[in-house]
Write an enzyme that holds these catalytic residues in place. Structure first.
Site, mmCIF file in Angstrom:
data_model
loop_
_atom_site.group_PDB
_atom_site.id
_atom_site.type_symbol
_atom_site.label_atom_id
_atom_site.label_comp_id
_atom_site.label_asym_id
_atom_site.label_seq_id
_atom_site.Cartn_x
_atom_site.Cartn_y
_atom_site.Cartn_z
ATOM 1 N N HIS A 179 0.968 -1.016 0.144
ATOM 2 C CA HIS A 179 -0.434 0.139 0.116
ATOM 3 C C HIS A 179 0.964 1.480 0.036
ATOM 4 C CE1 HIS A 179 0.423 -1.515 4.613
ATOM 5 N NE2 HIS A 179 0.914 -0.056 4.143
ATOM 6 N N ARG A 261 13.171 -6.036 3.426
ATOM 7 C CA ARG A 261 12.711 -6.586 4.254
ATOM 8 C C ARG A 261 11.489 -6.123 4.026
ATOM 9 N NH1 ARG A 261 7.655 -4.390 7.834
ATOM 10 N NH2 ARG A 261 7.569 -6.293 8.928
ATOM 11 N N ASP A 263 7.314 -5.956 3.997
ATOM 12 C CA ASP A 263 6.308 -5.142 4.594
ATOM 13 C C ASP A 263 5.414 -6.277 4.432
ATOM 14 O OD1 ASP A 263 4.995 -4.324 6.579
ATOM 15 O OD2 ASP A 263 3.745 -3.237 5.625
ATOM 16 N N GLU A 292 7.706 -9.965 5.982
ATOM 17 C CA GLU A 292 7.337 -10.491 7.065
ATOM 18 C C GLU A 292 6.255 -11.512 6.896
ATOM 19 O OE1 GLU A 292 4.516 -7.673 10.176
ATOM 20 O OE2 GLU A 292 4.747 -6.906 7.991
ATOM 21 N N HIS A 356 9.142 -3.788 16.665
ATOM 22 C CA HIS A 356 8.004 -2.668 16.748
ATOM 23 C C HIS A 356 6.602 -2.536 16.748
ATOM 24 C CE1 HIS A 356 7.748 -3.695 12.519
ATOM 25 N NE2 HIS A 356 6.471 -3.070 12.032
ATOM 26 N N ASP A 357 6.131 -4.065 16.207
ATOM 27 C CA ASP A 357 4.321 -4.065 16.906
ATOM 28 C C ASP A 357 4.503 -5.155 17.636
ATOM 29 O OD1 ASP A 357 3.885 -3.155 14.207
ATOM 30 O OD2 ASP A 357 4.324 -4.711 13.065
#
Length: 513
Positions: A179, A261, A263, A292, A356-357
């Site tokens: 996105h 990486r 997403d 991911e 980070h999540d």
């Protein structure tokens, strides 16, 4: 069966502080003659039919399979009504919003003060979370070809990459290609056409249809998990693919990056991943693509020998690394290891404790000895370990406080300012990184993994690879020393062989009876 004890790996002062948490790694020092007849094999034979994984068959670059990764989140995260804490990112005080017009501010050069910290820890690859021009946290991309002005510009990025390369540290960038943000040029063109959006040359770059949305636009569109600030790209569209492939090549060639990486790779079609890899290979043959991936069968997206991603994030195993320690339940870890070997034994996946999540491991495991054991498992279990910045110095962060709490400023590099136990943890991780790099311990980096024994409080497993010494790992999460009796029916292991301890208090582990 060879019985061995698990000894405390701590000074007296550390033991008084943590009261428990013991382990030792034992290395079988095999004779030259045994190697000469190829007695060491990655395929193991164990009593009880325990699961093993075969050798890793991939074209993944060696530098990545041998890496100790480190994740840095450079941008700020805005606070919301639900998420009260505003995160300033690794560098601290990075604005949570971007006006897309101010002169670039070179924050990337500030990483220099942590170069020695990173090198001393043993880091060989840094994965930077989004750092391209965006409106807020980096996942709402406005321009893939520009460094976010809150961090710097192309020149400062190139300088940072060059300096990291000089220290033997590779650089991976976060590609948010599922996105964009609403400020992305293609979406802006659609907005400018308003009710005549069908006349936009970029209408097919997204999934636009009749209707409206929370922004009161004269159309509706698909977005990432319903977040309309993140309109979903149509990555099957030829022009979208061409644009993203140019982005991939640009930062590998012009920026000097070593890989990507991707997403939410589990929401991208495999055909896109294959073609993106082909494009990146043209720019840099030794690049790495890390995806991911969270749920499902990782083989759908990861398969270097099939032209797919080189690696993925091993969410399915990583959770067990800390929760089995917290709950004093190594049965969970046993299940995770066996499942990982059965399903993904031919992959080189990335393991982690925090990112980070999710909540930081120091918050999940506030007691030093538990945090220590979790990092020990991270560094010894099968996979490529990745440390989220600050975890090595016991930085805390609650998920309940929002993303900003997980993306706080990095602790100063001066150890005198670190919280209690942080220096010990840093030294332990750095020491384990050195053990992983030992020629005698090559199996820790690429070897298969076999469970030897387990209970709620203790677990032992072997790391084995063809042509390498076996490495035996044992962990004790109990209050007292433990004595285990485990089968060592490993190829090449014979009665009378000496075992050499490479981690722990250095007590003589003896010989195989």
């Amino acid at each position: 069966k060879y019985p061995f004890a698990i000894y405390p790996n701590a000074t007296k002062s550390q033991r008084n502080a943590m009261a428990k948490g013991y382990f030792v790694i034992l290395l079988s020092s095999l004779l030259v003659g045994a190697r000469a007849v190829s007695l060491l094999q990655s395929k193991l034979s164990l009593r009880g039919g325990m699961t093993t994984s075969g050798p890793v068959l991939s074209r993944t670059p060696e530098w990545f399979e041998d890496a100790l990764m480190y994740q840095i989140y450079p941008l700020g995260s805005p606070a919301t009504q639900k998420q009260k804490v505003e995160g300033g990112g690794f560098f601290g005080s990075v604005s949570a919003t971007n006006d897309l017009s101010s002169p670039p501010r070179n924050r990337l050069q500030e990483l220099r003060q942590w170069y020695d910290h990173l090198e001393g820890l043993g880091v060989t690859a840094i994965y930077f979370s989004p750092m391209f021009e965006s409106e807020t946290h980096g996942y709402d991309t406005a321009d893939y070809f520009q460094v976010d002005r809150r961090l710097g510009d192309l020149e400062s990025f190139r300088t940072m990459v060059r300096e990291l390369h000089e220290r033997g540290i590779k650089v991976l960038l976060d590609g948010v290609f599922h996105h964009t943000g609403r400020k992305f040029f293609a979406f802006q063109d659609i907005l400018k056409h308003g009710a005549n959006w069908k006349q936009s040359a970029y209408k097919d770059w997204y999934f636009i249809k009749e209707g409206t949305n929370s922004y009161h636009d004269p159309f509706s569109y698909r977005s990432w998990e319903g977040h309309e600030e993140l309109p979903k790209l149509n990555v099957d569209h030829p022009q979208v693919r061409e644009h993203l492939f140019k982005v991939g090549q640009y930062w590998l060639k012009e920026g000097g990056a070593d890989g990507w990486r991707l997403d939410v790779a589990h929401e991208l079609p495999p055909s896109f991943l294959q073609d993106f890899r082909t494009a990146c290979t043209e720019a840099r043959p030794d690049h790495v693509l890390l995806g991911e991936v969270i749920h499902g069968d990782y083989k759908k997206w990861v398969g270097p020998e099939r032209g797919l991603l080189h690696s993925g994030t091993n969410y399915q195993l990583s959770k067990a690394l800390w929760s089995s320690v917290k709950d004093v339940n190594f049965w969970e870890l046993k299940h995770g290891i066996e499942r990982d070997c059965q399903l993904f034994g031919d992959m080189s996946l990335v393991t982690f404790l925090s990112n980070h999540d999710v909540a930081r491991v120091a918050t999940l495991l506030p007691k030093y000895h538990q945090n220590y054991l979790a990092h020990f498992l991270l560094m010894t279990i099968r996979g490529i370990p990745c440390i989220y910045y600050g975890d090595e110095t016991r930085t805390e962060g609650r998920k309940e406080d929002g993303d900003g709490a997980l993306r706080c400023a990095m602790i100063p590099p001066d150890p005198a300012t670190w919280p209690e136990g942080a220096q010990d943890l840093y030294k332990a991780v750095a020491g384990l990184a050195k053990v992983r790099r030992l020629p005698d311990c090559a199996a820790m980096r690429r070897g298969s993994q076999v469970l030897l024994a387990h209970s709620n409080k203790e677990v032992a497993f072997a790391r084995c690879a063809q042509g390498c010494n076996h490495v035996i790992v044992a962990v004790n999460n109990g209050e007292a020393d433990a004595f285990l009796s485990v089968p060592l029916k490993l190829d090449g292991v014979r009665a009378g062989q000496r075992l050499r301890g490479v981690w722990g208090e250095g007590r003589d582990p003896g010989t195989v009876p």
